[in-house]
Design a protein around this motif. Structure first.
Motif, PDB file in Angstrom:
ATOM      1  N   ASP A  81       0.833  -1.208   0.000  1.00 44.82           N
ATOM      2  CA  ASP A  81       0.000   0.000   0.000  1.00 44.82           C
ATOM      3  C   ASP A  81       0.867   1.258   0.000  1.00 44.82           C
ATOM      4  OD1 ASP A  81      -2.237  -1.574   0.023  1.00 44.82           O
ATOM      5  OD2 ASP A  81      -2.518  -1.471   2.200  1.00 44.82           O
ATOM      6  N   LEU A  82       1.971   1.203   0.752  1.00 50.35           N
ATOM      7  CA  LEU A  82       2.868   2.357   0.793  1.00 50.35           C
ATOM      8  C   LEU A  82       3.506   2.600  -0.569  1.00 50.35           C
ATOM      9  CD1 LEU A  82       4.354   4.560   2.360  1.00 50.35           C
ATOM     10  CD2 LEU A  82       6.062   2.850   3.013  1.00 50.35           C
ATOM     11  N   PHE A  83       4.012   1.527  -1.203  1.00 52.45           N
ATOM     12  CA  PHE A  83       4.607   1.670  -2.532  1.00 52.45           C
ATOM     13  C   PHE A  83       3.576   2.161  -3.544  1.00 52.45           C
ATOM     14  CE2 PHE A  83       8.186  -1.596  -1.698  1.00 52.45           C
ATOM     15  CZ  PHE A  83       8.948  -0.590  -1.137  1.00 52.45           C
ATOM     16  N   ASN A  84       2.347   1.662  -3.413  1.00 53.64           N
ATOM     17  CA  ASN A  84       1.292   2.096  -4.325  1.00 53.64           C
ATOM     18  C   ASN A  84       0.991   3.579  -4.138  1.00 53.64           C
ATOM     19  OD1 ASN A  84      -0.743   1.742  -6.297  1.00 53.64           O
ATOM     20  ND2 ASN A  84      -2.278   1.534  -4.694  1.00 53.64           N
ATOM     21  N   SER A  85       0.965   4.019  -2.880  1.00 52.71           N
ATOM     22  CA  SER A  85       0.721   5.440  -2.615  1.00 52.71           C
ATOM     23  C   SER A  85       1.853   6.302  -3.174  1.00 52.71           C
ATOM     24  CB  SER A  85       0.577   5.664  -1.107  1.00 52.71           C
ATOM     25  OG  SER A  85      -0.504   4.922  -0.586  1.00 52.71           O
ATOM     26  N   ILE A  86       3.096   5.827  -2.985  1.00 54.48           N
ATOM     27  CA  ILE A  86       4.238   6.577  -3.518  1.00 54.48           C
ATOM     28  C   ILE A  86       4.181   6.632  -5.042  1.00 54.48           C
ATOM     29  CG2 ILE A  86       6.754   6.574  -3.738  1.00 54.48           C
ATOM     30  CD1 ILE A  86       6.899   5.353  -0.959  1.00 54.48           C
ATOM     31  N   TYR A  87       3.826   5.487  -5.651  1.00 54.63           N
ATOM     32  CA  TYR A  87       3.737   5.445  -7.112  1.00 54.63           C
ATOM     33  C   TYR A  87       2.659   6.395  -7.624  1.00 54.63           C
ATOM     34  CZ  TYR A  87       2.568   3.702 -11.752  1.00 54.63           C
ATOM     35  OH  TYR A  87       2.283   3.608 -13.087  1.00 54.63           O
ATOM     36  N   LEU A  88       1.488   6.373  -6.976  1.00 57.27           N
ATOM     37  CA  LEU A  88       0.406   7.264  -7.400  1.00 57.27           C
ATOM     38  C   LEU A  88       0.797   8.728  -7.223  1.00 57.27           C
ATOM     39  CD1 LEU A  88      -2.715   5.384  -5.969  1.00 57.27           C
ATOM     40  CD2 LEU A  88      -1.904   5.453  -8.333  1.00 57.27           C
ATOM     41  N   TYR A  89       1.521   9.011  -6.138  1.00 55.22           N
ATOM     42  CA  TYR A  89       1.969  10.386  -5.919  1.00 55.22           C
ATOM     43  C   TYR A  89       2.954  10.813  -7.006  1.00 55.22           C
ATOM     44  CZ  TYR A  89       4.456  14.317  -3.837  1.00 55.22           C
ATOM     45  OH  TYR A  89       5.051  15.530  -3.624  1.00 55.22           O
ATOM     46  N   GLU A  90       3.893   9.903  -7.353  1.00 56.13           N
ATOM     47  CA  GLU A  90       4.861  10.235  -8.398  1.00 56.13           C
ATOM     48  C   GLU A  90       4.175  10.422  -9.747  1.00 56.13           C
ATOM     49  OE1 GLU A  90       7.650   7.076  -8.255  1.00 56.13           O
ATOM     50  OE2 GLU A  90       8.779   7.906  -6.550  1.00 56.13           O
ATOM     51  N   LYS A  92       1.063  11.362 -10.210  1.00 53.05           N
ATOM     52  CA  LYS A  92       0.326  12.623 -10.149  1.00 53.05           C
ATOM     53  C   LYS A  92       1.267  13.811 -10.286  1.00 53.05           C
ATOM     54  CE  LYS A  92      -3.004  15.151  -7.316  1.00 53.05           C
ATOM     55  NZ  LYS A  92      -3.772  15.150  -6.039  1.00 53.05           N
ATOM     56  N   LEU A  93       2.426  13.716  -9.617  1.00 56.58           N
ATOM     57  CA  LEU A  93       3.403  14.793  -9.716  1.00 56.58           C
ATOM     58  C   LEU A  93       3.924  14.935 -11.138  1.00 56.58           C
ATOM     59  CD1 LEU A  93       5.107  16.916  -8.230  1.00 56.58           C
ATOM     60  CD2 LEU A  93       6.794  15.128  -7.774  1.00 56.58           C
ATOM     61  N   GLU A  95       2.332  14.076 -13.829  1.00 56.84           N
ATOM     62  CA  GLU A  95       1.252  14.637 -14.642  1.00 56.84           C
ATOM     63  C   GLU A  95       1.166  16.144 -14.468  1.00 56.84           C
ATOM     64  OE1 GLU A  95      -2.302  12.671 -13.581  1.00 56.84           O
ATOM     65  OE2 GLU A  95      -1.849  10.827 -14.705  1.00 56.84           O
ATOM     66  N   GLU A  96       1.283  16.590 -13.223  1.00 55.25           N
ATOM     67  CA  GLU A  96       1.215  18.025 -12.976  1.00 55.25           C
ATOM     68  C   GLU A  96       2.363  18.759 -13.671  1.00 55.25           C
ATOM     69  OE1 GLU A  96      -1.162  19.685 -11.606  1.00 55.25           O
ATOM     70  OE2 GLU A  96      -2.344  17.909 -11.102  1.00 55.25           O
ATOM     71  N   GLN A  97       3.548  18.133 -13.625  1.00 55.84           N
ATOM     72  CA  GLN A  97       4.693  18.762 -14.286  1.00 55.84           C
ATOM     73  C   GLN A  97       4.551  18.741 -15.802  1.00 55.84           C
ATOM     74  OE1 GLN A  97       8.068  16.632 -12.763  1.00 55.84           O
ATOM     75  NE2 GLN A  97       8.043  17.686 -10.779  1.00 55.84           N
ATOM     76  N   SER A  98       3.946  17.640 -16.326  1.00 55.49           N
ATOM     77  CA  SER A  98       3.804  17.542 -17.782  1.00 55.49           C
ATOM     78  C   SER A  98       2.697  18.429 -18.320  1.00 55.49           C
ATOM     79  CB  SER A  98       3.524  16.087 -18.173  1.00 55.49           C
ATOM     80  OG  SER A  98       2.289  15.652 -17.633  1.00 55.49           O
ATOM     81  N   ARG A  99       1.833  18.920 -17.437  1.00 57.20           N
ATOM     82  CA  ARG A  99       0.730  19.764 -17.874  1.00 57.20           C
ATOM     83  C   ARG A  99       1.114  21.241 -17.983  1.00 57.20           C
ATOM     84  NH1 ARG A  99      -4.596  17.510 -14.538  1.00 57.20           N
ATOM     85  NH2 ARG A  99      -4.609  15.420 -15.448  1.00 57.20           N
ATOM     86  N   GLN A 100       2.362  21.528 -17.822  1.00 56.89           N
ATOM     87  CA  GLN A 100       2.792  22.914 -17.948  1.00 56.89           C
ATOM     88  C   GLN A 100       2.520  23.419 -19.365  1.00 56.89           C
ATOM     89  OE1 GLN A 100       6.866  23.075 -16.748  1.00 56.89           O
ATOM     90  NE2 GLN A 100       6.439  22.570 -14.616  1.00 56.89           N
ATOM     91  N   TRP A 101       1.973  24.572 -19.423  1.00 59.37           N
ATOM     92  CA  TRP A 101       1.541  25.133 -20.708  1.00 59.37           C
ATOM     93  C   TRP A 101       2.745  25.433 -21.595  1.00 59.37           C
ATOM     94  CZ3 TRP A 101      -3.401  25.567 -22.397  1.00 59.37           C
ATOM     95  CH2 TRP A 101      -3.600  26.264 -23.590  1.00 59.37           C
ATOM     96  N   VAL A 102       2.660  24.947 -22.835  1.00 60.57           N
ATOM     97  CA  VAL A 102       3.708  25.174 -23.824  1.00 60.57           C
ATOM     98  C   VAL A 102       3.106  25.981 -24.965  1.00 60.57           C
ATOM     99  CG1 VAL A 102       5.356  24.107 -25.402  1.00 60.57           C
ATOM    100  CG2 VAL A 102       4.830  23.011 -23.212  1.00 60.57           C
ATOM    101  N   HIS A 103       3.776  27.055 -25.332  1.00 56.86           N
ATOM    102  CA  HIS A 103       3.260  27.894 -26.417  1.00 56.86           C
ATOM    103  C   HIS A 103       3.423  27.168 -27.748  1.00 56.86           C
ATOM    104  CE1 HIS A 103       2.548  31.405 -28.973  1.00 56.86           C
ATOM    105  NE2 HIS A 103       1.946  31.923 -27.893  1.00 56.86           N
TER     106      HIS A 103
END
Length: 210
Positions: A81-90, A92-93, A95-103
């Motif tokens: 469960d801990l590894f799964n939580s870490i994986y989901l967090y990574e 999500k992180l 995804e958030e970084q890849s969603r940065q707007w590119v002109h």
């Protein structure tokens, strides 16, 4: 006659002595066997006591083993469960970084197929990851926030959305004594929109991007 009587008397005396000797030997043997029997009973009682102690020890060790097994299973589950939580967090992180707007002006090639953009190949933005793709690598549409709105998705985000939809149909029974999995039936239907079969015109591309 006296001689015969003497012989008989002598023979009788010898017989009595032999009988007495055999009787003494029998008594000694009987006492020896009795002592052996008492010793055997004592040893058997000691062995029974040792056997009971061993059985009690084995039972205690079995209980300890079952408890350790239960704790180990619990620890493994908590670790998973801990590894799964870490994986989901990574994820999500990332995804958030890849969603940065590119002109759009800064992107010269399709993010997936790396085909050069030009007059014959227009740019399209994925509404999920906000990256720039060509028409062929972003020809997927998902329901928007309103009933009549649709959002364009790239192949990556579309495949990820399908995977998440499939995984949501899996139910894992969190029972320490039952490690089975039950899977619900998944029925997927795909609708091919007519406008996806042909390249859009410049006016349609501009309206879809808006």
């Amino acid at each position: 006659m006296s001689y015969n009587q003497e012989q008989r008397s002598t023979h009788s005396i010898e017989q009595d002595k032999r009988i007495e000797h055999l009787t003494n030997q029998l008594e000694k043997t009987t006492k020896l066997l009795e002592n052996e029997r008492i010793l055997f009973e004592k040893e058997r009682a000691e062995l029974n006591k040792i056997q009971e102690q061993l059985e009690a020890s084995i039972h205690e060790k079995t209980l300890d083993f079952e408890e350790m097994k239960r704790r180990l299973i619990k620890a493994v589950r908590e670790k998973a469960d801990l590894f799964n939580s870490i994986y989901l967090y990574e994820v999500k992180l990332e995804e958030e970084q890849s969603r940065q707007w590119v002109h759009e002006d800064d992107v010269l090639k399709c993010t997936k197929c790396e085909t050069q953009f030009g007059w014959t190949l227009r740019k399209y933005r994925c509404r999920h990851c906000h990256k720039i793709f060509c028409y062929y690598c972003s020809n997927h549409w998902h329901q928007g926030s309103t009933p009549n709105s649709q959002h364009r998705l790239c192949d990556y985000c579309h495949e990820k959305s399908l995977t998440e939809s499939l995984m949501s149909n899996y139910t894992i029974l969190d029972d320490p004594d039952n490690d089975t999995e039950t899977k619900t039936d998944v029925n997927l239907t795909f609708e091919v929109r007519p406008e996806r079969l042909t390249l859009p015109t410049d006016n349609q591309s501009s309206s879809s991007e808006q």
